[in-house]
Design a protein around this motif. Structure first.
Motif, PDB file in Angstrom:
ATOM      1  N   LYS A  80       0.839  -1.197   0.000  1.00  0.00           N
ATOM      2  CA  LYS A  80       0.000   0.000   0.000  1.00  0.00           C
ATOM      3  C   LYS A  80       0.870   1.241   0.000  1.00  0.00           C
ATOM      4  CE  LYS A  80      -3.727  -2.146   2.706  1.00  0.00           C
ATOM      5  NZ  LYS A  80      -4.527  -2.054   3.954  1.00  0.00           N
ATOM      6  N   TRP A 108       3.937   7.607   2.400  1.00  0.00           N
ATOM      7  CA  TRP A 108       4.474   6.382   2.968  1.00  0.00           C
ATOM      8  C   TRP A 108       4.170   5.175   2.084  1.00  0.00           C
ATOM      9  CZ3 TRP A 108       0.434   3.076   3.687  1.00  0.00           C
ATOM     10  CH2 TRP A 108      -0.822   3.627   3.962  1.00  0.00           C
ATOM     11  N   GLU A 110       3.830   0.850   2.613  1.00  0.00           N
ATOM     12  CA  GLU A 110       3.671  -0.152   3.667  1.00  0.00           C
ATOM     13  C   GLU A 110       3.450  -1.525   3.062  1.00  0.00           C
ATOM     14  OE1 GLU A 110       1.299   0.749   7.384  1.00  0.00           O
ATOM     15  OE2 GLU A 110      -0.014  -0.750   6.445  1.00  0.00           O
ATOM     16  N   GLY A 114       6.957  -3.735   6.805  1.00  0.00           N
ATOM     17  CA  GLY A 114       6.763  -2.617   7.717  1.00  0.00           C
ATOM     18  C   GLY A 114       6.316  -1.387   6.954  1.00  0.00           C
ATOM     19  N   GLN A 115       6.635  -0.207   7.493  1.00  0.00           N
ATOM     20  CA  GLN A 115       6.233   1.042   6.847  1.00  0.00           C
ATOM     21  C   GLN A 115       7.415   2.005   6.745  1.00  0.00           C
ATOM     22  OE1 GLN A 115       3.984   4.464   8.749  1.00  0.00           O
ATOM     23  NE2 GLN A 115       2.308   3.612   7.539  1.00  0.00           N
ATOM     24  N   LYS A 117       8.303   5.990   5.674  1.00  0.00           N
ATOM     25  CA  LYS A 117       7.604   7.276   5.534  1.00  0.00           C
ATOM     26  C   LYS A 117       8.607   8.400   5.319  1.00  0.00           C
ATOM     27  CE  LYS A 117       4.090   8.001   8.251  1.00  0.00           C
ATOM     28  NZ  LYS A 117       3.273   8.267   9.480  1.00  0.00           N
ATOM     29  N   TYR A 163      11.193   4.561   9.557  1.00  0.00           N
ATOM     30  CA  TYR A 163      10.831   3.180   9.271  1.00  0.00           C
ATOM     31  C   TYR A 163      10.234   2.568  10.533  1.00  0.00           C
ATOM     32  CZ  TYR A 163      11.202  -1.864   8.879  1.00  0.00           C
ATOM     33  OH  TYR A 163      10.920  -3.203   8.912  1.00  0.00           O
ATOM     34  N   LYS A 164       9.080   1.912  10.393  1.00  0.00           N
ATOM     35  CA  LYS A 164       8.427   1.215  11.497  1.00  0.00           C
ATOM     36  C   LYS A 164       8.303  -0.252  11.155  1.00  0.00           C
ATOM     37  CE  LYS A 164       4.361   1.287  14.491  1.00  0.00           C
ATOM     38  NZ  LYS A 164       3.069   1.964  14.801  1.00  0.00           N
ATOM     39  N   THR A 165       8.701  -1.090  12.082  1.00  0.00           N
ATOM     40  CA  THR A 165       8.667  -2.526  11.850  1.00  0.00           C
ATOM     41  C   THR A 165       7.236  -3.060  11.940  1.00  0.00           C
ATOM     42  OG1 THR A 165       8.837  -3.188  14.180  1.00  0.00           O
ATOM     43  CG2 THR A 165      10.894  -2.694  13.015  1.00  0.00           C
ATOM     44  N   PRO A 166       6.987  -4.242  11.415  1.00  0.00           N
ATOM     45  CA  PRO A 166       5.720  -4.921  11.719  1.00  0.00           C
ATOM     46  C   PRO A 166       5.678  -5.242  13.214  1.00  0.00           C
ATOM     47  CG  PRO A 166       6.858  -5.949   9.862  1.00  0.00           C
ATOM     48  CD  PRO A 166       7.825  -5.017  10.494  1.00  0.00           C
ATOM     49  N   SER A 172       7.258  -3.839  18.685  1.00  0.00           N
ATOM     50  CA  SER A 172       7.506  -3.091  17.456  1.00  0.00           C
ATOM     51  C   SER A 172       8.594  -2.069  17.715  1.00  0.00           C
ATOM     52  CB  SER A 172       6.231  -2.390  16.961  1.00  0.00           C
ATOM     53  OG  SER A 172       5.832  -1.383  17.881  1.00  0.00           O
ATOM     54  N   GLU A 174      10.529   1.674  15.878  1.00  0.00           N
ATOM     55  CA  GLU A 174      10.468   2.729  14.862  1.00  0.00           C
ATOM     56  C   GLU A 174      11.709   3.593  14.978  1.00  0.00           C
ATOM     57  OE1 GLU A 174       7.383   6.244  13.299  1.00  0.00           O
ATOM     58  OE2 GLU A 174       7.078   5.288  15.254  1.00  0.00           O
TER      59      GLU A 174
END
Length: 340
Positions: A80, A108, A110, A114-115, A117, A163-166, A172, A174
């Motif tokens: 996404k 971002w 995803e 993870g994500q 942004k 960056y944010k992990t699953p 989690s 970030e």
């Protein structure tokens, strides 16, 4: 003709399924009446001649009025892409506050990884603080007003890569980064030429329990960090934290950062819920308050506190009353907040 219409409908449906997208308009309106006694420019000094008046986006409001747009496109395969633009609004006059999309302006991507942004966004350290902040980090947060948002005046970074992990079993992490070329804002006292910024959190959220460690650092400056936890027992919620703002930013009444000190301490608080009514008390106690670079220069240590009462009129609207004791000043308000 009928077959052509059916074929066209099938083609349109398949196209929509291949790339579904949506854009949402949202916002907050928060206004009230109250008194702000705290002088941000001269810490610990009460303002003179202050009268009770309408308050919007001030120290005694629950939130800042805003309007925003967020969108997401499903690219398929679990991937996404999305965006967020958010602008502060002065609800007393209807004027735009801050200029431009001063709250959020980012894009971002995803997926299962993870994500990732880019842009102006909430800092990872603030996101970690929000996990355990008793009241949900309102404007009158005793933690935020005593120790900053993990030492910083702003809860957001410009030009941030993050960056944010699953989530793995509730855990989690970030991390955010601002390059040397971008770390030059007037609202970042330590930023300047040849400095970069790192910002991070590690969190565990599982059911009623939330725990997070946050840290941020501008190169060549000292690291700020905070560790906190919150547990929701149902009718009662308990929260506690330790904050060491070693590069704690002080600011003028206009919000510009004017200097740094070191401020450390503990917070503990509780919230009780009765159906659509809640009452809370959160207390912060300084253990250190001194010059950031000369520990021989000491400042007065305070015990600060906030009392909050809320009554939910619906899922999106509530009235609230708050009293914030902040560095010997008395600040209070009554307001109405509507989320749309």
């Amino acid at each position: 003709m009928k077959k052509s219409l059916i074929a066209l409908a099938v083609l349109a449906a398949s196209g929509a399924a291949m790339a579904q997208s949506s854009v949402t308009l949202y916002g907050v309106v928060d206004l009230g009446v109250g008194r702000v006694d705290y002088d941000a420019e001269n810490l610990g000094v009460k303002l003179r001649g202050v009268k009770t008046q309408m308050q919007g986006g001030s120290l005694v409001n629950n939130g800042v009025s805003r309007i925003g747009f967020r969108g997401v496109e499903d690219l398929g395969g679990g991937l996404k892409v999305g965006f967020n633009y958010e602008q502060g609004i002065n609800a007393e006059s209807g004027a735009i506050s801050g200029g431009g999309y001063n709250r959020q302006a980012n894009v971002w991507v995803e997926g299962g990884f993870g994500q990732f942004k880019m842009g102006r966004a909430l800092t990872p350290s603030y996101n970690g603080m929000e996990v355990w902040e008793l009241l949900g980090a309102p404007v009158y947060s005793v933690v935020g007003n005593t120790y900053g948002y993990v030492g910083k005046v702003s809860a957001r970074n410009n030009s941030q890569f993050s960056y944010k992990t699953p989530v793995f079993g509730g855990f989690s992490g970030e991390i955010g980064f601002v390059t040397k070329g971008d770390c030059n804002s007037d609202f970042e006292y330590s930023c300047g030429t040849n400095n970069h910024k790192l910002d991070a959190n590690v969190a565990y959220v599982n059911g009623p329990l939330g725990v997070a460690f946050s840290a941020n650092k501008v190169s060549k400056a000292k690291t700020n960090y905070a560790l906190g936890g919150k547990y929701d027992f149902g009718m009662f919620t308990l929260a506690a934290s330790y904050n060491d703002a070693r590069n704690h930013e002080t600011r003028s009444n206009e919000g510009k950062v004017t200097g740094v000190n070191r401020r450390s301490g503990f917070t503990i608080g509780g919230l009780v819920k009765f159906d659509n009514v809640s009452v809370a008390l959160d207390v912060a106690r300084d253990t250190k308050h001194q010059n950031a670079y000369d520990s021989a220069v000491k400042y007065k240590k305070y015990t600060n506190a906030v009392v909050e009462a809320k009554y939910a009129l619906s899922k999106r609207t509530f009235v609230y009353a708050d009293y914030l004791r902040l560095d010997s000043t008395n600040n209070y308000g009554i307001g109405l907040r509507h989320n749309f």
